[in-house]
Design an enzyme around this catalytic site. Structure first.
Site, mmCIF file in Angstrom:
data_model
loop_
_atom_site.group_PDB
_atom_site.id
_atom_site.type_symbol
_atom_site.label_atom_id
_atom_site.label_comp_id
_atom_site.label_asym_id
_atom_site.label_seq_id
_atom_site.Cartn_x
_atom_site.Cartn_y
_atom_site.Cartn_z
ATOM 1 N N ASP A 188 0.864 -1.174 0.000
ATOM 2 C CA ASP A 188 0.000 0.000 0.000
ATOM 3 C C ASP A 188 0.913 1.240 0.000
ATOM 4 O O ASP A 188 2.130 1.147 0.208
ATOM 5 C CB ASP A 188 -0.949 -0.001 1.197
ATOM 6 C CG ASP A 188 -2.205 0.824 0.893
ATOM 7 O OD1 ASP A 188 -2.105 1.759 0.066
ATOM 8 O OD2 ASP A 188 -3.263 0.550 1.469
HETATM 9 C C1 NOJ Z 1 -4.110 3.789 0.014
HETATM 10 C C2 NOJ Z 1 -5.248 2.834 0.123
HETATM 11 O O1 NOJ Z 1 -5.218 2.162 1.360
HETATM 12 C C3 NOJ Z 1 -5.323 1.799 -0.975
HETATM 13 O O2 NOJ Z 1 -6.573 1.162 -0.894
HETATM 14 C C4 NOJ Z 1 -5.111 2.418 -2.317
HETATM 15 O O3 NOJ Z 1 -5.239 1.455 -3.331
HETATM 16 C C5 NOJ Z 1 -3.745 3.073 -2.348
HETATM 17 N N1 NOJ Z 1 -3.657 4.083 -1.306
HETATM 18 C C6 NOJ Z 1 -3.410 3.697 -3.696
HETATM 19 O O4 NOJ Z 1 -4.146 4.833 -3.906
#
Ligand code: NOJ
Length: 721
Positions: free
Chosen positions: A289
């Site tokens: 993430d």
């Molecule tokens: C943070 C989020 O937790 C995740 O779900 C997302 O895909 C990523 N950022 C990328 O934007």
């Protein structure tokens, strides 16, 4: 599934790569934002955190910023993929640099959060899950893929299949609610819809299952918070949805931000290698993430960025989303022998495999500006968004007021009835202002006159009030946990004011999560849970309110009666030794009911259904159950028939109900159908204290009905043969 020809090509390519080029493939760049500054998203976040700028200033900086995609790094082979490049031409421009100007010409992957639509926004996932319709989930994923792929996206960070039992957690909006099976089915349908069975298709997207694992169980419903649970519960309730989505063929998996019993998922070898790769045979790509690898320092598990990189790569992480820890440190880690070359090669192979599977080596430019324009907001997509919204809205109360008769004079109350850009909800892809239609837009288009209710004017003289209440889009989603799920003072005051007029009131609730709707139940004659319904919000709401569409959606998450109940008494809770009862010394609250206000599976219709003649028998494969459902009202309808079971005496306490199967059945007035369910033996199993998977002999109760509270029961004396 590995393809021999692709594996051969990967091997050839890998043999030509320098250590630096391998490391470059592991790095996903989000670029940086430039305006009067040159900062990353994370740096802006930190400045807001430490008070150097206000949140408003931070937001402004983000929205005014232009992207710097660090093209020199790209040319030098230091970027393997991008996050959030939007637009076919922009992506083609960057792709051309990768393909034509880097030494080996390895194409880029561009990932973007296409969660419930790209430009044509479908209802938020929690809403769409209430349709209980895998085919619909798949079709809206296909729609998203058609639009996003045309705009240069190759991979979506979806589906999210985090079982979510705590509505304080803002990201419940992105889930399919509190049940494991529904989340799994939802994930499977989305994967099929995004990917099709041919990733080389120009309109296919690679799916990335997230957030692995158990992110939805964050303590206190507070985002990013710890998750600590028994291994049995983890296996039975939280892991199955990821497994189902992965086994549906998803080619990427994103570990969660949280720690799982003390080990952050980003460096969790048990998850990323033992379960994902060894047990499930996953051979796709893992991607962290955003910034999550670096955040292992905050978790208190890594001494510094280098240590975080070492742990993550060794645990089984392939791509580092934006933190730069891999880019900065993997070379020295390999040289020092702290990460083996084999380990690095494995990660690079997983990344190259996806690039080959997407056909990017043959065909790196999958779209252009013209195709992009033609793909978005098409009449077919808008019609699908409307269908999805109609099927997602849950009728929670109806004292006979709905459907509304044509010609009534309408008083339109509540700001959200007028705000089209609030209708899209959280994570609304590449939403552009004006893409959604509000209730006001719907009324205008149909030429239905209404009078707006305003605070400083007396109530208009009308026949019925439509009153919009609930949450704005920014109040749910990531980093939008709430400590109170009660309606706002303003909403309650408005509902009371309308009720006092003596005129009938329809409350239309917009939200990304279950809310405490007690005051709405008291003041409104009808309540429609509209969620954040997407592009066709207004028209779809009017379809239901005026009876052109008979509502059929059913809740996939319990609605609390009070915030203090959270996590709510979700439908598959267990019995304590003292289940809630009248007696004081039982498991309940002094100052609030223990039961949810609206239970799992609940949802009204303009017709009604009668359930009779339940039966259940053991078969060779498990249990066969049947029930007769009759439409005893006067309208066509679709009823979602839910089949639960309970194992009342087991070696470990088992849920009071567990969803085993469901069917959405169309019934004309008077028509009845016999609905059959086959519950496989394995569905009855669970883990004993020593983590053995066991299936008990003995009584199994089968409960079937239109929601978890109203069911008929049949018993089976199950004996393993
Ligand atoms: C943070 C989020 O937790 C995740 O779900 C997302 O895909 C990523 N950022 C990328 O934007």
């Amino acid at each position: 599934m590995k393809h021999p020809e692709i594996e051969k090509r990967i091997k050839e390519l890998l043999s030509k790569m320098t250590l630096e080029e391998k490391v470059g493939q592991l790095h996903q760049s989000g670029g940086s934002l430039v305006g009067a500054f040159d900062l990353t998203f994370e740096e802006i976040m930190t400045m807001v955190e430490d008070g150097r700028i206000t949140e408003e200033e931070g937001r402004k900086m983000l929205s005014n910023a232009k992207h710097d995609w660090h093209e020199d790094d790209l040319r030098a082979g230091r970027i393997g993929s991008y996050l959030n490049v939007i637009g076919a031409e922009e992506m083609n421009r960057l792709q051309r640099i990768a393909v034509e100007e880097t030494r080996l010409g390895i194409p880029l992957i561009n990932g973007f959060d296409v969660i419930h639509g790209f430009r044509t926004i479908a209802p938020i996932p929690l809403a769409e899950s209430c349709a209980w319709e895998p085919d619909l989930w798949q079709r809206t994923a296909r729609m998203s893929a058609e639009e996003a792929s045309a705009a240069g996206v190759h991979m979506t960070f979806s589906p999210m299949v985090d079982v979510s039992k705590d509505p304080r957690w803002g990201r419940i909006a992105e889930s399919a609610g509190e049940d494991a099976m529904l989340n799994g089915l939802y994930g499977e349908a989305k994967v099929k819809g995004y990917q099709t069975n041919d990733l080389t298709r120009h309109d296919a997207l690679a799916a990335c299952v997230k957030h692995f694992a158990a992110y939805g169980a964050a303590e206190g419903g507070r985002d990013y918070n710890r998750v600590d649970m028994s291994p049995q519960r983890f296996e039975e309730e939280y892991l199955p949805s990821y497994e189902r989505a992965v086994k549906a063929g998803a080619r990427a998996v994103m570990p969660a931000f949280n720690d799982l019993s003390g080990v952050p998922c980003s460096v969790n070898k048990k998850l990323l290698t033992d379960i994902l790769r060894k047990r499930w045979g996953f051979d796709g790509m893992t991607i962290s993430d955003a910034n999550a690898i670096a955040e292992c320092i905050n978790h208190g598990i890594a001494a510094d960025r280098k240590d975080a990189a070492r742990q993550a790569l060794n645990a089984g992480m392939d791509v580092d989303m934006t933190s730069g820890c891999f880019l900065d440190h993997v070379k020295e880690l390999v040289e020092a022998g702290e990460v083996s070359m084999d380990k690095l090669d494995e990660a690079v192979k997983n990344i190259l495999r996806l690039k080959f599977e997407l056909g990017l080596f043959v065909d790196p430019y999958r779209s252009n500006a013209e195709q992009e324009k033609a793909a978005i907001l098409t009449p077919a997509h808008l019609a699908l968004a409307r269908e999805a919204a109609q099927k997602s809205m849950v009728l929670l109360k109806n004292d006979g007021l709905l459907p509304l008769k044509a010609g009534l004079r309408i008083g339109l109350a509540g700001k959200l009835a007028f705000e089209r850009d609030e209708m899209c909800g959280t994570w609304a892809g590449n939403y552009q202002a004006g893409d959604c239609k509000s209730v006001q837009d719907g009324l205008d288009t149909e030429g239905i006159s209404y009078q707006a209710v305003t605070e400083d004017h007396p109530l208009p003289d009308c026949d019925v009030f439509l009153c919009a209440i609930g949450e704005r889009k920014a109040e749910s989603g990531e980093a939008a946990s709430r400590a109170s799920l009660e309606l706002t003072k303003e909403d309650i005051a408005l509902l009371k004011r309308l009720k006092e007029s003596g005129k009938p009131v329809v409350a239309v609730v917009f939200a990304g999560r279950p809310l405490c709707l007690g005051p709405a139940v008291e003041c409104a004659d009808a309540i429609l849970m509209a969620w954040h319904p997407g592009a066709e919000a207004g028209p779809a709401i009017l379809d239901i309110l005026f009876g052109r569409v008979n509502p059929s959606a059913k809740l996939t998450a319990s609605f609390p009666a009070a915030t203090g109940q959270c996590p709510t008494l979700y439908y598959d809770h267990i019995h304590t030794g003292r289940p809630a009862g009248k007696f004081k010394y039982t498991s309940k609250y002094l100052d609030a009911p223990v039961e949810p206000l609206f239970p799992f599976g609940f949802g009204l219709s303009y017709t009604s259904y009668q359930y009779t003649d339940i039966s259940a028998v053991q078969t060779e494969k498990g249990i066969h159950a049947e029930i007769t459902v009759q439409n005893i009202g006067e309208r066509d309808g679709n009823e979602i028939v839910q089949c639960f079971f309970r194992d009342p005496v087991a070696q470990r306490v088992r849920p009071v109900r567990k969803l085993a199967a469901f069917e959405k059945v169309a019934l004309q007035p008077g028509e009845s159908k016999r609905i059959a369910f086959d519950i496989p033996k394995a569905a009855l199993g669970y883990y004993d204290q020593d983590m053995n998977f066991v299936i008990d002999d003995g009584l199994i109760e089968i409960h079937i009905g239109g929601n978890v509270r109203d069911t008929l029961q049949a018993d089976v004396h199950f004996i393993q043969k």
